[in-house]
Write a protein that holds these residues in place. Structure first.
Motif, PDB file in Angstrom:
ATOM      1  N   SER A 100     -16.654-104.991  12.940  1.00  0.00           N
ATOM      2  CA  SER A 100     -16.487-105.999  11.893  1.00  0.00           C
ATOM      3  C   SER A 100     -16.968-107.380  12.329  1.00  0.00           C
ATOM      4  N   VAL A 101     -17.095-107.593  13.638  1.00  0.00           N
ATOM      5  CA  VAL A 101     -17.511-108.894  14.159  1.00  0.00           C
ATOM      6  C   VAL A 101     -19.029-109.013  14.250  1.00  0.00           C
ATOM      7  N   LEU A 102     -19.702-107.917  14.477  1.00  0.00           N
ATOM      8  CA  LEU A 102     -21.142-107.926  14.753  1.00  0.00           C
ATOM      9  C   LEU A 102     -21.999-108.615  13.686  1.00  0.00           C
ATOM     10  N   PRO A 103     -21.709-108.460  12.368  1.00  0.00           N
ATOM     11  CA  PRO A 103     -22.551-109.155  11.372  1.00  0.00           C
ATOM     12  C   PRO A 103     -22.575-110.665  11.526  1.00  0.00           C
ATOM     13  N   TYR A 104     -21.567-111.235  12.169  1.00  0.00           N
ATOM     14  CA  TYR A 104     -21.497-112.687  12.307  1.00  0.00           C
ATOM     15  C   TYR A 104     -22.290-113.212  13.503  1.00  0.00           C
ATOM     16  N   LEU A 105     -23.084-112.323  14.124  1.00  0.00           N
ATOM     17  CA  LEU A 105     -24.027-112.733  15.156  1.00  0.00           C
ATOM     18  C   LEU A 105     -25.422-112.962  14.585  1.00  0.00           C
ATOM     19  N   ASN A 106     -25.659-112.464  13.390  1.00  0.00           N
ATOM     20  CA  ASN A 106     -27.010-112.439  12.836  1.00  0.00           C
ATOM     21  C   ASN A 106     -27.333-113.671  11.990  1.00  0.00           C
ATOM     22  N   PRO A 107     -28.610-114.027  11.904  1.00  0.00           N
ATOM     23  CA  PRO A 107     -29.006-115.099  10.980  1.00  0.00           C
ATOM     24  C   PRO A 107     -28.655-114.706   9.548  1.00  0.00           C
ATOM     25  N   THR A 184     -25.130-116.580  20.828  1.00  0.00           N
ATOM     26  CA  THR A 184     -24.474-115.271  20.828  1.00  0.00           C
ATOM     27  C   THR A 184     -22.950-115.410  20.737  1.00  0.00           C
ATOM     28  N   ILE A 185     -22.508-116.386  19.970  1.00  0.00           N
ATOM     29  CA  ILE A 185     -21.085-116.555  19.656  1.00  0.00           C
ATOM     30  C   ILE A 185     -20.918-116.245  18.167  1.00  0.00           C
ATOM     31  N   PRO A 186     -20.199-115.192  17.796  1.00  0.00           N
ATOM     32  CA  PRO A 186     -20.007-114.888  16.377  1.00  0.00           C
ATOM     33  C   PRO A 186     -19.340-116.061  15.660  1.00  0.00           C
ATOM     34  N   ALA A 187     -19.820-116.367  14.470  1.00  0.00           N
ATOM     35  CA  ALA A 187     -19.236-117.472  13.697  1.00  0.00           C
ATOM     36  C   ALA A 187     -19.312-117.140  12.219  1.00  0.00           C
ATOM     37  N   ARG A 188     -18.326-117.607  11.463  1.00  0.00           N
ATOM     38  CA  ARG A 188     -18.277-117.301  10.034  1.00  0.00           C
ATOM     39  C   ARG A 188     -17.843-118.526   9.237  1.00  0.00           C
ATOM     40  N   TYR A 189     -18.249-118.535   8.002  1.00  0.00           N
ATOM     41  CA  TYR A 189     -17.969-119.618   7.050  1.00  0.00           C
ATOM     42  C   TYR A 189     -16.529-119.517   6.561  1.00  0.00           C
ATOM     43  N   PHE A 190     -15.903-120.658   6.361  1.00  0.00           N
ATOM     44  CA  PHE A 190     -14.513-120.741   5.908  1.00  0.00           C
ATOM     45  C   PHE A 190     -14.462-121.707   4.733  1.00  0.00           C
ATOM     46  N   THR A 191     -13.869-121.282   3.627  1.00  0.00           N
ATOM     47  CA  THR A 191     -13.651-122.193   2.508  1.00  0.00           C
ATOM     48  C   THR A 191     -12.176-122.166   2.132  1.00  0.00           C
ATOM     49  N   GLY A 192     -11.642-123.321   1.735  1.00  0.00           N
ATOM     50  CA  GLY A 192     -10.216-123.352   1.436  1.00  0.00           C
ATOM     51  C   GLY A 192      -9.776-124.626   0.748  1.00  0.00           C
TER      52      GLY A 192
END
Length: 282
Positions: A100-107, A184-192
């Motif tokens: 579940s984490v791997l997609p957040y490594l990609n452009p 190579t650090i997984p990162a994801r967008y956060f909205t709130g």
């Protein structure tokens, strides 16, 4: 700690249309929705949905004919925040990341990490731990990108923000995500929803995957890190838009509010240059 959040969206519908609305507070292990109410016109078909990962909550509205509609949401949310020392947290290699984490490594559409590799490597690549790298990225964005309302638009990407050196919270988040992924650090967008944000509005920041936890970062520094109520996480804003409109639709009202509702005094949490402590996912 408890927060009362609310949202009001208004639209002028000029032809049969469909709207996908994303304003519900998430239910997670660290965020409990105690109560919530949603108001939509009774003559419109409304459907509650979740994304493929089963977390983000959406509402689909089918509007059969021209009209003016209003959508209102209110909720009482209890959040749990954990402050941890990330100095000695063990690094996790990519080979050990959960699927579940791997997609957040990609452009992604707005986070072209492949185009920012040289900048990320030359500027942050020699910094010690991953947490210190992300902290340095956040600090660099805050110092080098001007927060300028109305300067960018829905097409602005992280690559554009590096060039223009200005943007809003969405752009700050996209740039942070892209630079993390380039290292190579997984990162994801956060909205709130955001407590103490002026003027009141929805807010965007990002989370980095460090030591097995999603850790929150906000390069704008406009609000305390523990003053957020999560609506959604995603690869970038394309997957977590507050509203997606399909048809002849014109937005007329967009309002958001977040009020502190706990009995204990609010103690804001910020990162500091001297203390590398992190607020984990919630």
């Amino acid at each position: 700690m408890k927060f009362k959040v609310s949202a009001e969206l208004g639209y002028e519908i000029k032809a049969p249309s469909t709207l996908v609305i994303n304003i519900h507070a998430l239910r997670t292990a660290h965020q409990n929705v105690i109560e919530e109410t949603l108001s939509t016109p009774s003559y419109i078909k409304t459907e509650q949905l979740t994304d493929v990962n089963g977390e983000n909550r959406f509402m689909r509205l089918e509007v059969p004919e021209p009209c003016t509609i209003s959508i209102k949401y209110d909720a009482l949310v209890d959040n749990y925040y954990e402050v941890r020392n990330h100095k000695d947290v063990a690094e996790i290699p990519v080979a050990k990341f959960a699927p579940s984490v791997l997609p957040y490594l990609n452009p992604s559409r707005y986070c072209q990490s492949d185009k920012l590799y040289r900048l990320a490597s030359n500027t942050f690549g020699k910094i010690g731990s991953s947490f210190e790298q992300v902290f340095a990225i956040t600090d660099w964005i805050h110092k080098n990108v001007e927060y300028l309302s109305g300067f960018t638009n829905s097409e602005t990407s992280a690559y554009d923000t590096v060039t223009q050196q200005a943007g809003v919270c969405r752009d700050f988040a996209h740039l942070g995500i892209a630079l993390c992924r380039a290292l190579t650090i997984p990162a994801r967008y956060f909205t709130g929803y955001a407590y103490q944000l002026q003027p009141p509005d929805f807010h965007a920041c990002f989370e980095a995957y460090l030591g097995g936890d999603w850790v929150l970062f906000d390069a704008t520094r406009l609000i305390p890190l523990n003053g957020l109520v999560k609506i959604a996480t995603s690869r970038d804003a394309a997957d977590a838009s507050i509203a997606s409109m399909f048809g002849d639709v014109t937005p007329t009202i967009t309002k958001a509010s977040c009020q502190y509702a706990d009995e204990t005094p609010f103690k804001p949490i910020y990162y500091t240059r001297s203390i590398f402590d992190g607020v984990t996912y919630f």
